[in-house]
Design a protein around this motif. Structure first.
Motif, PDB file in Angstrom:
ATOM      1  N   LEU A 130       0.860  -1.192   0.000  1.00 55.54           N
ATOM      2  CA  LEU A 130       0.000   0.000   0.000  1.00 55.54           C
ATOM      3  C   LEU A 130       0.889   1.232   0.000  1.00 55.54           C
ATOM      4  CD1 LEU A 130      -2.907   1.109   0.300  1.00 55.54           C
ATOM      5  CD2 LEU A 130      -2.708   0.771   2.771  1.00 55.54           C
ATOM      6  N   GLU A 131       0.843   1.996  -1.082  1.00 55.42           N
ATOM      7  CA  GLU A 131       1.679   3.194  -1.200  1.00 55.42           C
ATOM      8  C   GLU A 131       0.801   4.383  -1.575  1.00 55.42           C
ATOM      9  OE1 GLU A 131       4.772   3.167  -0.386  1.00 55.42           O
ATOM     10  OE2 GLU A 131       5.423   1.082  -0.605  1.00 55.42           O
ATOM     11  N   ILE A 132       1.373   5.577  -1.375  1.00 60.37           N
ATOM     12  CA  ILE A 132       0.625   6.811  -1.652  1.00 60.37           C
ATOM     13  C   ILE A 132       1.358   7.633  -2.713  1.00 60.37           C
ATOM     14  CG2 ILE A 132      -0.366   8.918  -0.666  1.00 60.37           C
ATOM     15  CD1 ILE A 132       0.157   7.684   2.124  1.00 60.37           C
ATOM     16  N   ALA A 133       0.578   8.161  -3.661  1.00 61.85           N
ATOM     17  CA  ALA A 133       1.093   9.154  -4.606  1.00 61.85           C
ATOM     18  C   ALA A 133       0.205  10.386  -4.493  1.00 61.85           C
ATOM     19  CB  ALA A 133       1.049   8.619  -6.040  1.00 61.85           C
ATOM     20  N   THR A 134       0.819  11.550  -4.439  1.00 65.01           N
ATOM     21  CA  THR A 134       0.024  12.774  -4.423  1.00 65.01           C
ATOM     22  C   THR A 134       0.602  13.778  -5.397  1.00 65.01           C
ATOM     23  OG1 THR A 134      -0.995  14.486  -3.034  1.00 65.01           O
ATOM     24  CG2 THR A 134       1.264  13.890  -2.485  1.00 65.01           C
ATOM     25  N   LEU A 135      -0.281  14.470  -6.088  1.00 66.53           N
ATOM     26  CA  LEU A 135       0.188  15.522  -6.988  1.00 66.53           C
ATOM     27  C   LEU A 135       0.869  16.615  -6.178  1.00 66.53           C
ATOM     28  CD1 LEU A 135       0.192  16.880  -9.816  1.00 66.53           C
ATOM     29  CD2 LEU A 135      -1.949  17.993  -9.115  1.00 66.53           C
ATOM     30  N   ILE A 136       0.216  17.022  -5.073  1.00 67.33           N
ATOM     31  CA  ILE A 136       0.726  18.136  -4.265  1.00 67.33           C
ATOM     32  C   ILE A 136       0.860  17.695  -2.814  1.00 67.33           C
ATOM     33  CG2 ILE A 136       0.237  20.464  -3.390  1.00 67.33           C
ATOM     34  CD1 ILE A 136      -1.468  20.846  -5.954  1.00 67.33           C
ATOM     35  N   ASP A 137       2.024  17.973  -2.261  1.00 66.66           N
ATOM     36  CA  ASP A 137       2.252  17.765  -0.831  1.00 66.66           C
ATOM     37  C   ASP A 137       2.346  19.150  -0.200  1.00 66.66           C
ATOM     38  OD1 ASP A 137       2.903  16.824   1.659  1.00 66.66           O
ATOM     39  OD2 ASP A 137       4.985  16.331   1.155  1.00 66.66           O
ATOM     40  N   LYS A 138       1.457  19.402   0.776  1.00 67.02           N
ATOM     41  CA  LYS A 138       1.514  20.671   1.506  1.00 67.02           C
ATOM     42  C   LYS A 138       1.829  20.356   2.970  1.00 67.02           C
ATOM     43  CE  LYS A 138      -2.397  22.920   0.304  1.00 67.02           C
ATOM     44  NZ  LYS A 138      -3.253  24.113   0.089  1.00 67.02           N
ATOM     45  N   PRO A 139       3.101  20.262   3.322  1.00 72.21           N
ATOM     46  CA  PRO A 139       3.452  19.780   4.665  1.00 72.21           C
ATOM     47  C   PRO A 139       3.233  20.794   5.789  1.00 72.21           C
ATOM     48  CG  PRO A 139       5.442  20.159   3.345  1.00 72.21           C
ATOM     49  CD  PRO A 139       4.279  20.494   2.471  1.00 72.21           C
ATOM     50  N   ALA A 140       2.900  22.049   5.461  1.00 73.70           N
ATOM     51  CA  ALA A 140       2.844  23.099   6.490  1.00 73.70           C
ATOM     52  C   ALA A 140       1.876  22.768   7.629  1.00 73.70           C
ATOM     53  CB  ALA A 140       2.457  24.435   5.846  1.00 73.70           C
ATOM     54  N   HIS A 141       0.730  22.133   7.311  1.00 75.45           N
ATOM     55  CA  HIS A 141      -0.277  21.856   8.342  1.00 75.45           C
ATOM     56  C   HIS A 141      -0.419  20.365   8.636  1.00 75.45           C
ATOM     57  CE1 HIS A 141      -1.413  25.973   8.357  1.00 75.45           C
ATOM     58  NE2 HIS A 141      -1.783  25.969   7.092  1.00 75.45           N
ATOM     59  N   ARG A 142       0.613  19.590   8.341  1.00 73.56           N
ATOM     60  CA  ARG A 142       0.515  18.142   8.520  1.00 73.56           C
ATOM     61  C   ARG A 142       0.286  17.793   9.991  1.00 73.56           C
ATOM     62  NH1 ARG A 142       2.684  15.275   4.784  1.00 73.56           N
ATOM     63  NH2 ARG A 142       1.493  16.799   3.625  1.00 73.56           N
ATOM     64  N   LEU A 143      -0.741  17.016  10.243  1.00 74.13           N
ATOM     65  CA  LEU A 143      -1.034  16.562  11.605  1.00 74.13           C
ATOM     66  C   LEU A 143      -0.624  15.112  11.801  1.00 74.13           C
ATOM     67  CD1 LEU A 143      -4.601  18.114  12.091  1.00 74.13           C
ATOM     68  CD2 LEU A 143      -2.445  18.891  13.103  1.00 74.13           C
ATOM     69  N   ILE A 144      -0.528  14.391  10.705  1.00 72.77           N
ATOM     70  CA  ILE A 144      -0.190  12.972  10.792  1.00 72.77           C
ATOM     71  C   ILE A 144       0.991  12.704   9.873  1.00 72.77           C
ATOM     72  CG2 ILE A 144      -1.013  10.617  10.337  1.00 72.77           C
ATOM     73  CD1 ILE A 144      -3.798  11.649  11.041  1.00 72.77           C
ATOM     74  N   ASP A 145       2.006  12.083  10.433  1.00 72.51           N
ATOM     75  CA  ASP A 145       3.198  11.785   9.652  1.00 72.51           C
ATOM     76  C   ASP A 145       2.917  10.582   8.746  1.00 72.51           C
ATOM     77  OD1 ASP A 145       5.796  12.172   8.901  1.00 72.51           O
ATOM     78  OD2 ASP A 145       6.586  10.779  10.397  1.00 72.51           O
ATOM     79  N   LEU A 146       3.013  10.807   7.450  1.00 74.06           N
ATOM     80  CA  LEU A 146       2.667   9.744   6.504  1.00 74.06           C
ATOM     81  C   LEU A 146       3.849   9.459   5.583  1.00 74.06           C
ATOM     82  CD1 LEU A 146      -0.698  11.292   5.385  1.00 74.06           C
ATOM     83  CD2 LEU A 146      -0.512   9.110   6.581  1.00 74.06           C
ATOM     84  N   PRO A 147       4.068   8.212   5.270  1.00 74.96           N
ATOM     85  CA  PRO A 147       5.103   7.911   4.282  1.00 74.96           C
ATOM     86  C   PRO A 147       4.536   8.086   2.872  1.00 74.96           C
ATOM     87  CG  PRO A 147       4.176   5.879   5.168  1.00 74.96           C
ATOM     88  CD  PRO A 147       3.387   6.994   5.744  1.00 74.96           C
ATOM     89  N   ILE A 148       4.792   9.218   2.260  1.00 77.51           N
ATOM     90  CA  ILE A 148       4.268   9.474   0.906  1.00 77.51           C
ATOM     91  C   ILE A 148       5.347   9.084  -0.093  1.00 77.51           C
ATOM     92  CG2 ILE A 148       3.214  11.153  -0.639  1.00 77.51           C
ATOM     93  CD1 ILE A 148       2.596  12.856   1.824  1.00 77.51           C
ATOM     94  N   ARG A 149       5.073   8.048  -0.867  1.00 79.83           N
ATOM     95  CA  ARG A 149       6.096   7.481  -1.751  1.00 79.83           C
ATOM     96  C   ARG A 149       6.366   8.364  -2.972  1.00 79.83           C
ATOM     97  NH1 ARG A 149       7.586   1.914  -2.829  1.00 79.83           N
ATOM     98  NH2 ARG A 149       9.402   2.069  -4.181  1.00 79.83           N
ATOM     99  N   TYR A 150       5.301   8.917  -3.555  1.00 79.09           N
ATOM    100  CA  TYR A 150       5.450   9.703  -4.790  1.00 79.09           C
ATOM    101  C   TYR A 150       4.796  11.078  -4.620  1.00 79.09           C
ATOM    102  CZ  TYR A 150       6.295   4.993  -6.469  1.00 79.09           C
ATOM    103  OH  TYR A 150       6.782   3.715  -6.621  1.00 79.09           O
ATOM    104  N   VAL A 151       5.600  12.131  -4.815  1.00 78.30           N
ATOM    105  CA  VAL A 151       5.100  13.503  -4.688  1.00 78.30           C
ATOM    106  C   VAL A 151       5.376  14.242  -5.996  1.00 78.30           C
ATOM    107  CG1 VAL A 151       5.405  15.710  -3.490  1.00 78.30           C
ATOM    108  CG2 VAL A 151       5.471  13.567  -2.180  1.00 78.30           C
ATOM    109  N   GLY A 152       4.334  14.861  -6.547  1.00 72.01           N
ATOM    110  CA  GLY A 152       4.530  15.665  -7.750  1.00 72.01           C
ATOM    111  C   GLY A 152       5.231  16.965  -7.425  1.00 72.01           C
TER     112      GLY A 152
END
Ligand code: PRP
Length: 186
Positions: A130-152
């Protein structure tokens, strides 16, 4: 970008954050990377509606491998409840995930609460990976630490529209990412 290239939204656009060519280039890079990483394995993409519509459509075509796709939709109860993690499943998947290689495709990960809720559901269905890909990562307000494998693209805390992302349901059809003028949001 010229006013003609901005199209119908030109009067409302403040800044173009990522133009259409740069978006397509990055999606092609991600697709090539995913195809390499999953060599020899079938990929089952889970696209999170509605914001992911543009990225998933282009990303699927950029992955030169055996890929299938399914869709899930969730909705938050608003900003306050989102902060407490209250997310509701609106549309479930059609297919089983058991033993499959799942790639969740999001448009934006901000606090991380939405995708965290989705991951909890998907994990319980016993995928092989189970992996995650996101077009946009906006870490400024991250509340949960997630292993995001692919970031646009990693963006600061700016509200962007276009390429699937909306303001009150509109602008998802723009082929670029942009910010809106304050007057267009009032
Ligand atoms: C957006 C986006 C993610 C979520 C990210 O969805 O598609 O699902 O917000 O935010 P978070 O990381 O803070 O949870 P939105 O609620 O705008 O719905 P939409 O995709 O249907 O436009």
């Amino acid at each position: 970008m010229s006013v003609e290239q901005l199209g119908f939204a030109a009067p409302a656009i403040d800044l173009v954050v990522v133009d259409a060519d740069a978006l397509q280039r990055r999606i092609r890079e991600l697709g090539a990377q995913i195809a390499r990483d999953y060599a020899g394995r079938d990929i089952h993409v889970v696209a999170v509606l509605k914001g992911s519509i543009a990225v998933v459509a282009d990303l699927l075509r950029a992955i030169d491998a055996r890929v299938s796709v399914d869709f899930i939709a969730v909705s938050s109860y608003g900003p306050q409840s989102l902060a407490s993690g209250a997310v509701r499943l609106v549309k479930d998947l059609d297919e089983s995930l058991e033993g499959r290689h799942i790639l969740v495709v999001e448009d934006v990960i901000d606090t991380g609460l939405t995708v965290n809720y989705i991951l909890r559901i998907l994990r319980s269905r016993r995928p092989a990976t189970l992996e995650i890909a996101t077009l946009i990562d906006k870490p400024a307000h991250r509340l949960i630490d997630l292993p995001i494998r692919y970031v646009g693209f990693t963006l600061p805390d700016v509200f962007v529209i276009g390429y699937g992302l909306d303001f009150r349901g509109r602008y998802r059809n723009l082929p670029y990412l942009a910010t809106l003028k304050p007057a267009a949001m009032s």
